[in-house]
Design a protein around this motif. Structure first.
Motif, PDB file in Angstrom:
ATOM      1  N   UNK B 183       0.819  -1.215   0.000  1.00  0.00           N
ATOM      2  CA  UNK B 183       0.000   0.000   0.000  1.00  0.00           C
ATOM      3  C   UNK B 183       0.855   1.268   0.000  1.00  0.00           C
ATOM      4  N   UNK B 184       0.210   2.352  -0.370  1.00  0.00           N
ATOM      5  CA  UNK B 184       0.873   3.647  -0.491  1.00  0.00           C
ATOM      6  C   UNK B 184       1.347   4.138   0.880  1.00  0.00           C
ATOM      7  N   UNK B 185       2.590   4.636   0.932  1.00  0.00           N
ATOM      8  CA  UNK B 185       3.061   5.248   2.170  1.00  0.00           C
ATOM      9  C   UNK B 185       3.223   6.756   1.959  1.00  0.00           C
ATOM     10  N   UNK B 186       4.430   7.202   1.658  1.00  0.00           N
ATOM     11  CA  UNK B 186       4.678   8.643   1.616  1.00  0.00           C
ATOM     12  C   UNK B 186       5.911   8.934   0.775  1.00  0.00           C
ATOM     13  N   UNK B 187       6.305  10.211   0.716  1.00  0.00           N
ATOM     14  CA  UNK B 187       7.541  10.620   0.045  1.00  0.00           C
ATOM     15  C   UNK B 187       8.415  11.345   1.050  1.00  0.00           C
ATOM     16  N   UNK B 188       9.526  11.918   0.581  1.00  0.00           N
ATOM     17  CA  UNK B 188      10.449  12.590   1.506  1.00  0.00           C
ATOM     18  C   UNK B 188       9.826  13.886   2.011  1.00  0.00           C
ATOM     19  N   UNK B 189       9.256  13.823   3.207  1.00  0.00           N
ATOM     20  CA  UNK B 189       8.750  15.051   3.832  1.00  0.00           C
ATOM     21  C   UNK B 189       7.302  15.375   3.518  1.00  0.00           C
ATOM     22  N   UNK B 190       6.555  14.427   2.980  1.00  0.00           N
ATOM     23  CA  UNK B 190       5.144  14.726   2.687  1.00  0.00           C
ATOM     24  C   UNK B 190       4.269  13.476   2.748  1.00  0.00           C
ATOM     25  N   UNK B 191       2.974  13.731   2.986  1.00  0.00           N
ATOM     26  CA  UNK B 191       1.942  12.696   2.892  1.00  0.00           C
ATOM     27  C   UNK B 191       1.244  12.848   1.543  1.00  0.00           C
ATOM     28  N   UNK B 192       0.629  11.775   1.101  1.00  0.00           N
ATOM     29  CA  UNK B 192      -0.143  11.839  -0.138  1.00  0.00           C
ATOM     30  C   UNK B 192      -1.599  11.499   0.187  1.00  0.00           C
ATOM     31  N   UNK B 193      -2.514  12.183  -0.491  1.00  0.00           N
ATOM     32  CA  UNK B 193      -3.947  11.996  -0.271  1.00  0.00           C
ATOM     33  C   UNK B 193      -4.619  11.833  -1.629  1.00  0.00           C
ATOM     34  N   UNK B 194      -5.592  10.943  -1.707  1.00  0.00           N
ATOM     35  CA  UNK B 194      -6.339  10.729  -2.942  1.00  0.00           C
ATOM     36  C   UNK B 194      -7.785  11.142  -2.700  1.00  0.00           C
ATOM     37  N   UNK B 195      -8.436  11.604  -3.747  1.00  0.00           N
ATOM     38  CA  UNK B 195      -9.863  11.934  -3.662  1.00  0.00           C
ATOM     39  C   UNK B 195     -10.604  10.990  -4.608  1.00  0.00           C
ATOM     40  N   UNK B 196     -11.536  10.237  -4.033  1.00  0.00           N
ATOM     41  CA  UNK B 196     -12.364   9.329  -4.840  1.00  0.00           C
ATOM     42  C   UNK B 196     -13.820   9.543  -4.449  1.00  0.00           C
ATOM     43  N   UNK B 197     -14.648   9.804  -5.451  1.00  0.00           N
ATOM     44  CA  UNK B 197     -16.082   9.992  -5.209  1.00  0.00           C
ATOM     45  C   UNK B 197     -16.335  11.014  -4.095  1.00  0.00           C
TER      46      UNK B 197
END
Lengths: 304, 304
Positions: B183-197
Motif C-alpha cells: 500500500x501507499x506510504x509517503x515521500x520525503x517530507x510529505x503525505x499523499x492523499x487521494x480523492x475518490x467519489x
C-alpha cells in the motif's frame, strides 16, 4: 582523541572533520563509507575495501572526487601523520549540499569526501574481542533489502542503533537483527557466523558482504573447515556449538551468550579460537597487507 | 543562502551549523527532527511540531537539551535575526558523539541540538506547488514500520532518496513509495492523499502523521468533505479523481501525473483547489499561528 583527518580537500584536525547540517548525506541517511584496519603498519585488504567503497558509491549514483591511487595516498598519509601502528581508517562519502534550491534536486548535490585515521577500535573492548561477548537477539526487524541494499555500506541503520540500545540496557554487548524473512542478518558493522557440527554457517542474503568475513572463509578453506553461505535461522544460531562475529573493528570475536542462552558452555569454541588465532597471527605477518610506508612513499605531492 | 542557525549552544552562521563526522546521528542515521513553517511572521502549529519533536526524541531515548519555552524562544529569535516574513525552520537532534570509546556505548553519547531558519522552501518550486507536479511510483520498498517507526520523524531514508533520484531521472518531481504490504506510504517530507467519489483517502499506518495533513483533515471536516484514514492501494491512487500532497514545505500541492498516468485530466481537482485556497487564506490570517514577535518578546535574555 588522537588521529588525523582529510575533509574539504585538505588535511585537518579530527574536530574539523565536519558535515554541514544541510548535507543530504545527513538529512537522508544518504552516505556510503568503508572502514579498513591497520595492524603493525599494514592496511588489511585495502583494495577489497576500496573496491566495495567504489561499488557502494556507484550503486547510489554518487561520484567519489578522488581516484583510487589518490585515496590510497590520503589514507597512508593519515596513518603516517597520526603515527599509528594500529588504526581504524574510514572513508566516507556524503551526498553533499544541493546547490541553489535547498533539496529539490539531489542530482545537483556535489558529494563530500571525508577520511580519517583514529586509534584501532575494538567494538566490545579488547578483552571481549578475544575472550568473548554477548548478543541480544532484537525484536526490531532489520531494514529489508527491498528498501535498502545491505551490500551498499551505508549509514541508514537507526533500526540497528535502537536494537543496540536495547542490548546495552539488557547487559548485552551488542544486538543482532532478523530480516523480514525471520532469518539472522547482522549487527552494526559486523557479520555473525555459527558453527554447527564442525561447519561454519553465515547468511548469504540480506547482509553486508563483510571483508573480514571473506577473510574468515578464506581461513576456513585453508584449514579444511567446511562453510555454508545460506539462511541461518535464529533457532539454529542459538543452539549452535559456537557463534562468533567478524568485524574490521575487532577481528574474530567469540559470542558466549545470546540473551539468556549460553553458547558452547560459555567458552569460545575450538573452531572460533583457531580462526581467531590464525587471523591475528597472519595479520602480524602482513597477510593481505599494504604497508603504510609504501603508500606514503608513493605520494606524488599533488595539491591536496 | 540567507538565514540564521543555533548550534553548540549559541547563534551561528548557517555555514557553522555542522555535525561532527563522529556524531552517531550521522553514522547511524540516528537523528530526529521537525520542520515548522513561518508565513507572514506566524509560525504554523508550532506546538504540534514541538510535541512531535519531543515524542520523536523520547521514542528514540534521546534527551533534548532545552525546555519547550527555550526552543520556542530560539526559533523566534532565528526568524527575527534572519528578518524573514516566510521561513522554513528546522529543529534537529543528533545522537551525538560517544564519549571515551568511539561508538561502543550509545548511552554515553550526548545529544546535539541544531536549529536554523532559512527562506521558505517550496518542495517542487512555488509554481508547481499551486499548479501541480508529478510523482513517480517507486519500485523501491519503503522501510518497514517493523524496522523503523515512521511516526518518529527521522533521517533514515536512503530508500526515499534513491526513489527520488529515479523520479528526477524520469522527469517526475518526486517519488512515492509503497510499504511491505503493497500500500501507499509517503515521500520525503510529505503525505499523499487521494480523492475518490468526493471523499479524501490517506494512509493510516506506516507513515508520518503529518502536521500539514492534520490541518488538511481539519479543513475537510470544516467543509463537510468526508475523509478516511485507511490503507490506500496504488491502483486506487492512480485511478483517483484527484491526488494531492501535503507538506510543511509547500502546503497543499496537486499531483497531475503519476508516471505515465494522468490524474484528473491533468488539472488540479475541485477539492484539492478548495483545500489549497483555504489553507493559504487561513495561514494569511494567522490560523494556528504563533507570532514571531510574541516569541521574541518572551525571551528572557538567558545565556545562549
Amino acid at each position: 582523541m588522537k588521529g588525523a583527518a582529510h575533509a574539504g580537500g585538505r588535511y585537518v584536525a579530527l574536530d574539523d572533520a565536519v558535515v554541514s547540517t544541510f548535507d543530504l548525506g545527513l538529512v537522508n541517511g544518504d552516505t556510503v563509507y568503508d572502514v579498513v584496519s591497520v595492524h603493525r603498519r599494514y592496511f588489511f585488504k585495502l583494495d577489497a575495501h576500496l573496491d566495495r567503497f567504489e561499488r557502494s558509491a556507484a550503486a547510489w549514483r554518487m561520484t567519489i572526487p578522488y581516484r583510487r591511487d589518490e585515496i590510497r595516498e590520503i589514507l597512508g598519509e593519515l596513518v603516517d601523520r597520526a603515527g599509528f601502528e594500529d588504526a581504524y581508517v574510514k572513508v566516507q562519502l556524503t551526498r553533499g549540499r544541493a546547490r541553489g534550491d535547498f533539496w529539490r534536486d539531489l542530482r545537483r548535490a556535489e558529494q563530500e569526501f571525508i577520511a580519517f585515521a583514529i586509534p584501532y577500535i575494538w567494538l566490545w573492548g579488547k578483552a571481549k574481542a578475544f575472550e568473548g561477548g554477548s548478543l541480544h537477539l532484537s525484536r526490531i526487524e532489520r531494514i529489508s533489502a527491498a528498501a535498502i541494499d545491505p551490500t551498499v555500506k551505508n549509514y541508514c541503520r537507526a533500526d540497528m542503533a535502537q536494537a543496540q540500545l536495547d542490548a546495552l540496557e539488557r547487559g548485552c554487548d551488542d544486538a543482532v537483527l532478523l530480516g523480514p524473512d525471520g532469518n539472522v542478518t547482522e549487527g552494526i558493522g559486523w557479520n555473525v557466523l555459527a558453527v554447527r557440527d564442525g561447519s561454519v554457517i553465515t547468511a548469504r542474503d540480506n547482509v553486508l558482504t563483510g571483508v573480514t568475513r571473506e577473510a574468515v572463509l578464506e581461513l576456513c578453506a585453508a584449514e579444511g573447515i567446511p562453510y555454508q553461505l545460506r539462511a541461518l535461522s535464529p533457532e539454529e544460531m542459538i543452539s549452535a556449538d559456537e557463534v562468533f562475529v567478524s568485524s574490521t573493528a575487532g577481528g574474530v570475536m567469540p559470542v558466549l551468550r545470546i540473551d539468556d542462552a549460553t553458547i558452547g558452555g560459555g567458552y569460545a569454541g575450538a573452531i572460533t579460537k583457531r580462526i581467531q588465532e590464525l587471523y591475528w597471527a597472519k595479520r602480524a605477518e602482513g597477510w593481505h597487507g599494504t604497508p603504510v610506508d609504501e603508500l606514503v612513499k608513493a605520494r606524488g605531492g599533488a595539491t591536496r
